[in-house]
Design an enzyme around this catalytic site. Structure first.
Site: not given
Length: 660
Positions: A281, A396, A37, A417, A412, A112
């Protein structure tokens, strides 16, 4: 300049014709409607500005054709037009406002259906022929195939002549079932329905569960004044009409029309069929004739199109990310695709088991969704271009520690970490937690990478003026960051507790703790020192299960977690939160609520906030553990489910006194 314009127009025409063939003939579109469109609008803009370059073969003067050589071409009795469309509700409202209803407001609204358009011709009550829309003037004769669709009556009780438009579709469930067995799977249910309808052997078509909704009675104006009367006649004759069609008249307002559209939009995922918008409509046939037509569409109808909830893309690579709990989440990096109003380039793959179940690997074409505005996710493999499936690494990616599996996910286990640490800080600063303004993910990552901060407590000890030497940081920005940090010290204890990231401890569980006199750090700490007593005490609270109870006890016995709490206590953070529940509000305290429908003068968010402040707990969906469902006007599927589960229903009048 003129040559550049001519070239752009030529390029647009070529591209749009290619897309038309893919959509209407091959049933294999390569772009979303929104993209198509956008290019049509650009071509219209250029042709309007430079009319000398507009030719009779322009796609803006025609609409796509689904004509195939395998079926006979037959002329329609009248032009079968397309629909004008908008993607914006304001533009839709403007279209309604421009219609002169002459003090007789009348309009219909219906979903629709995203299927295959068909025109049915009945002569003396007998199905004479069924044509595809084709190019609007001619359509392919697919009568022999349409006769196999059980929802289309071949003979009517009355000897009437009818010309009807309908949408042939296949349900979402059947689409998934059928696609599994096809050598070349279809990308969506519309394309599958279209492909089935165009099979040369009608015996094959009969094996597929095609469905239909009739949505237009093209010669109704000869007999009826309004579309609601014509629709009632269609039902009486035995045709299947979408039950969600609704007619609005003088008793209604445009606001009610827009509310109904919003309701359909919200519920579209729950429908058994795909919809790509809503059609409006004018109901009055005489007014329709006065409004007239263009060569492309009737002026008395408009489609409000949804932005795509899903799209198709290729997986270019797969990376694994580590969250604040240590959970390993695989993420697909994909070609850019437009979904739900945004371009996305990555999508979650959930976990190893999910990847295995859909057989995904790098190079495959996948369906990507962004339903409910959540993180984009890969739903299914559409085309398999790889072998095997992606495997989450054994270690990890951030700290190389061997991952461990808990349930469906890998984790992990390393508390130090770096990925876990930085994600915890991001969570702490996030809007739902401490809501520390200015601390974006980018800034937090920068501070962590420069080793200025290692945990959330470092935010309160770091000298932010050290950032002056870095590009993008000036006095004003730094002062704003410092002020945000200071403001966070005044946040309620519930926010601090949530921000600590205790596993499975969310807002609702915190509210349950507070309502049961566990509303301070000291009370929670003291309780959890006797693990067995704490476990039995927590399990007595309705809504707290064994898993959450164990996580709470573990957190208040963890030295790292306790040191953080002590740190914040020394900074004079609020370590207690008073929850006052008077006798009048005892009905709400600790009870689980859900809400559905609309409420005159109140938004749902205001009702939820007011009732939460009086001890209520809110769920987003209806489950067996719910105590009450608050029901407003136009209540949806939640009401039906609540009734089936024998959940108590409350009206707006029942809760009104609690909103003051």
């Amino acid at each position: 300049m003129s040559s550049k314009v001519q070239q752009e127009i030529a390029d647009l025409k070529k591209l749009i014709r290619k897309w038309d063939k893919e959509y209407y003939v091959d049933s294999l579109p390569s772009v979303e409607d929104f993209v198509y469109d956008k290019h049509i609008l650009r071509l219209q803009e250029l042709e309007s500005k430079y009319p000398e370059y507009k030719t009779l073969d322009s796609p803006t003067l025609k609409f796509g054709s689904d004509l195939l050589n395998d079926f006979k071409e037959v002329e329609h009795s009248a032009p079968i037009l397309s629909l004008d469309k908008v993607y914006d509700l304001d533009l839709l409202k403007s279209w309604i406002d421009k219609i002169d209803f002459n003090n007789s407001f009348n309009i219909s609204v219906e979903p629709k259906i995203d299927g295959c358009s068909i025109v049915l011709y009945y002569k003396d009550g007998v199905l004479e022929k069924a044509l595809t829309r084709g190019n609007g003037k001619f359509g392919n004769d697919v009568t022999i195939n349409v006769r196999t669709i059980r929802y289309i009556p071949l003979f009517l009780d009355e000897k009437v002549d009818l010309v009807l438009r309908g949408e042939v579709y296949i349900t979402k469930e059947n689409f998934l079932k059928i696609n599994k067995f096809l050598e070349k799977p279809y990308t969506n249910s519309r394309n599958l329905a279209s492909g089935i309808l165009r099979r040369v052997d009608s015996r094959e078509v009969a094996n597929f569960p095609l469905n239909i909704f009739i949505y237009d009675f093209l010669n109704a104006g000869l007999e009826f004044k309004t579309n609601d009367l014509a629709t009632a006649r269609l039902k009486k004759l035995g045709f299947k009409v979408n039950p969600l069609i609704r007619f609005f008249d003088l008793k209604n307002s445009i606001g009610e029309v827009l509310n109904y559209i919003a309701d359909i939009t919200k519920k579209r995922d729950s429908f058994e069929y795909e919809i790509d918008g809503v059609v409006l409509k004018v109901s009055d046939f005489a007014l329709r004739e006065r409004l007239g037509y263009t060569a492309h569409h009737p002026k008395w109808a408009m489609a409000y199109k949804f932005e795509a909830l899903s799209g198709f893309s290729r997986v270019n690579s797969i990376v694994v990310q580590v969250g604040r709990s240590g959970k390993i989440t695989p993420v697909a990096n994909i070609d850019k695709v437009f979904v739900s109003g945004a371009f996305i380039t990555s999508a979650t793959l959930h976990n190893q088991d999910y990847i295995r179940s859909i057989g995904l690997n790098v190079g495959d074409v996948v369906k990507v969704s962004r339903r409910g505005d959540v993180i984009p996710a890969v739903e299914m493999v559409i085309n398999k271009f790889s072998t095997g499936f992606f495997k989450v690494p054994d270690n990890c990616p951030a700290c190389k520690t061997a991952v461990v599996k808990e349930g469906a996910h890998f984790f992990c286990p390393n508390n130090n970490c770096p990925s876990v640490a930085v994600e915890r800080i991001k969570y702490f600063c996030s809007k739902n937690c401490m809501d520390i303004e200015g601390f974006s993910d980018k800034i937090i990552s920068f501070l962590f990478e420069k080793k200025f901060i290692f945990s959330e407590i470092d935010l309160y000890t770091f000298d932010f003026y050290k950032l002056l030497e870095f590009k993008g940081f000036k006095d004003r920005k730094i002062n704003n960051l410092i002020n945000s940090i200071e403001a966070s010290k005044k946040k309620p204890f519930s926010k601090l507790l949530l921000s600590m990231g205790i596993k499975d401890l969310g807002e609702n569980t915190i509210r349950l703790l507070f309502l049961n006199n566990l509303n301070s750090f000291s009370k929670l700490f003291k309780l959890c020192q006797d693990r067995y007593f704490a476990f039995s005490t927590l399990l007595k609270i309705k809504g707290i299960g064994e898993k959450i109870a164990l996580n709470i006890i573990e957190a208040f016995n963890d030295s790292v977690m306790l040191n953080k709490f002590k740190f914040f206590e020394n900074l004079e953070f609020k370590m207690e939160e008073v929850v006052a529940i008077d006798g009048e509000n005892k009905l709400l305290a600790g009870k689980k609520f859900c809400i559905t429908g609309t409420f005159n003068g109140y938004s749902r968010s205001i009702i939820i906030d007011k009732l939460k402040n009086k001890g209520a707990i809110f769920n987003t969906c209806v489950t067996g553990s719910l105590d009450f469902l608050i029901v407003g006007e136009k209540a949806g599927s939640k009401l039906k489910k609540a009734l089936s589960l024998n959940i108590k229903i409350m009206s707006f009048e029942d809760i009104k006194s609690y909103l003051d």
